[in-house]
Design a protein around this motif. Sequence first.
Motif, short mmCIF file in Angstrom:
data_model
loop_
_atom_site.label_atom_id
_atom_site.label_comp_id
_atom_site.label_asym_id
_atom_site.label_seq_id
_atom_site.Cartn_x
_atom_site.Cartn_y
_atom_site.Cartn_z
N ASP A 115 11.64 59.75 27.92
CA ASP A 115 11.90 58.69 26.95
C ASP A 115 10.57 58.14 26.45
O ASP A 115 9.56 58.25 27.14
CB ASP A 115 12.66 57.51 27.57
CG ASP A 115 14.00 57.89 28.16
OD1 ASP A 115 14.59 58.87 27.67
OD2 ASP A 115 14.45 57.21 29.09
N ILE A 116 10.60 57.51 25.29
CA ILE A 116 9.50 56.62 24.90
C ILE A 116 9.81 55.28 25.56
O ILE A 116 10.80 54.62 25.22
CB ILE A 116 9.39 56.50 23.37
CG1 ILE A 116 9.03 57.87 22.77
CG2 ILE A 116 8.34 55.46 22.99
CD1 ILE A 116 8.95 57.86 21.25
N PRO A 157 13.41 63.07 16.69
CA PRO A 157 13.08 61.69 16.34
C PRO A 157 11.86 61.16 17.10
O PRO A 157 11.05 60.42 16.53
CB PRO A 157 14.35 60.92 16.71
CG PRO A 157 15.45 61.92 16.57
CD PRO A 157 14.85 63.21 17.05
N ASP A 158 11.72 61.54 18.37
CA ASP A 158 10.55 61.10 19.13
C ASP A 158 9.28 61.79 18.63
O ASP A 158 8.21 61.17 18.53
CB ASP A 158 10.74 61.39 20.62
CG ASP A 158 11.71 60.44 21.29
OD1 ASP A 158 12.15 59.48 20.62
OD2 ASP A 158 12.05 60.65 22.46
N ARG A 159 9.38 63.07 18.32
CA ARG A 159 8.21 63.79 17.77
C ARG A 159 7.76 63.15 16.46
O ARG A 159 6.57 62.93 16.23
CB ARG A 159 8.55 65.26 17.55
CG ARG A 159 7.33 66.12 17.14
CD ARG A 159 7.75 67.36 16.38
NE ARG A 159 8.33 67.03 15.08
CZ ARG A 159 7.61 66.76 14.00
NH1 ARG A 159 6.28 66.77 14.05
NH2 ARG A 159 8.21 66.46 12.86
N LYS A 160 8.74 62.86 15.61
CA LYS A 160 8.43 62.27 14.31
C LYS A 160 7.78 60.90 14.46
O LYS A 160 6.83 60.57 13.74
CB LYS A 160 9.72 62.17 13.49
CG LYS A 160 9.51 61.73 12.05
CD LYS A 160 10.83 61.79 11.28
CE LYS A 160 10.63 61.38 9.83
NZ LYS A 160 11.91 61.44 9.08
N LYS A 161 8.27 60.11 15.40
CA LYS A 161 7.71 58.77 15.60
C LYS A 161 6.26 58.83 16.06
O LYS A 161 5.42 58.03 15.63
CB LYS A 161 8.56 57.99 16.61
CG LYS A 161 7.98 56.62 16.94
CD LYS A 161 8.92 55.77 17.74
CE LYS A 161 8.32 54.37 17.94
NZ LYS A 161 9.27 53.43 18.54
N GLY A 269 19.51 52.80 25.10
CA GLY A 269 18.60 53.56 25.94
C GLY A 269 17.49 54.12 25.08
O GLY A 269 17.03 53.48 24.14
N ALA A 270 17.07 55.34 25.37
CA ALA A 270 16.03 56.00 24.58
C ALA A 270 16.08 57.49 24.85
O ALA A 270 16.64 57.94 25.86
CB ALA A 270 14.65 55.44 24.92
N GLY A 271 15.51 58.27 23.95
CA GLY A 271 15.38 59.71 24.16
C GLY A 271 16.67 60.48 23.94
O GLY A 271 17.72 59.94 23.58
#
Length: 357
Positions: A115-116, A157-161, A269-271
């Motif tokens: 997760d971030i 989405p995490d990669r893009k952020k 949550g996240a991820g």
Amino acid sequence: MKKLLLITDVDFWNGGAGHRVRIGALVSYLGDNTELYIAYIGIVSPMETPRIAELKATVIILDNEDILSPMKYGEKLAEKTKDIRLDAVIIEYIHLSYMLNFVNEDVTMLLDMHDIVSDRTEAFHKFNYGGIIHEMSAEDEFGIMDVYDHVMVLCEPDRKKLYDIIPGKVILCPHPNLVHRRLVRPKVNTITYIASEYLPNVDAIIHFMETAWPLVSAEKNIELHIYGNVCHPLMGRELPARVFLKGYAADINKVYDNADIIINPVRFGAGMKIKTLEALASTVPLVTTAHGARGLEQLAGKGLIIVDNTEDFAFEIQRLINDCLIRQRLVAEAGDFIEQNYGPEKCFAPLSDAIQL
């Protein structure tokens, strides 16, 4: 063959929760393609020893008698790996970044992010669960990430952020799954929820039972079966009619064999959610939320059902109950998607490139 050290405090060999399953998949891939060493921060019971022995890795238990300070664990790591000429080190997760002070600076350093953490922190506070688990500000987290050569993330989405925050360092390594094709039964008898006792999972099933389940079960003789350690915090709680706590299942395939519809009503949550990927690969019709489908938004209506509103969540379950053809189409699309995009070689190819396997 490259020599790689993975540092973790997660007893992933015990399986169950998504983060354990994820690390287990990574270890399996690395064990086949590198000379793998695992430094474990924690105490191992005799019952765990046979499972550890099955790993394709040399496992280094830093101390099996006491819980030590970070400094002491670091010193143990340095002592026990001093004669190993490492090519790369993977840290699981960011809270163990202090361990980088105890490895040679000339190795490739990678951080695996399930997760971030700052995103998770924000989400927990939004739902009034602040202070429950490890928290971190975005500024602190991104500063630590920048120390690494590469940062592994699970979903787009995490990669893009992170792409512009730590330029050139983010690698997308989704969680791999193998497809198990199942026949769709004409009649639905069982709706199934599988989860660990991670707080968002507990919140999800309680909210579902209180809001959507009365709507789903009002006209149908359907049962809700709940599996996994999420059952622990539910014990002693008065459950709605036809809801059953099944507990931990040693054979998860049997759970999917008996399930007609899988739900993942997680609200925060996240991820990326490992349980969502597992359900898709198990080819059982799935209804989840936007958060539960994070990173899989392209499958909406074409592999899984994504819906957040309580009434709509219940309606979509009822629609699947009443329409076998929709269930058959969804699982066929889900299985095809996982086969095409989530094999181990494809998921870990960016990691292989990063450490030049």
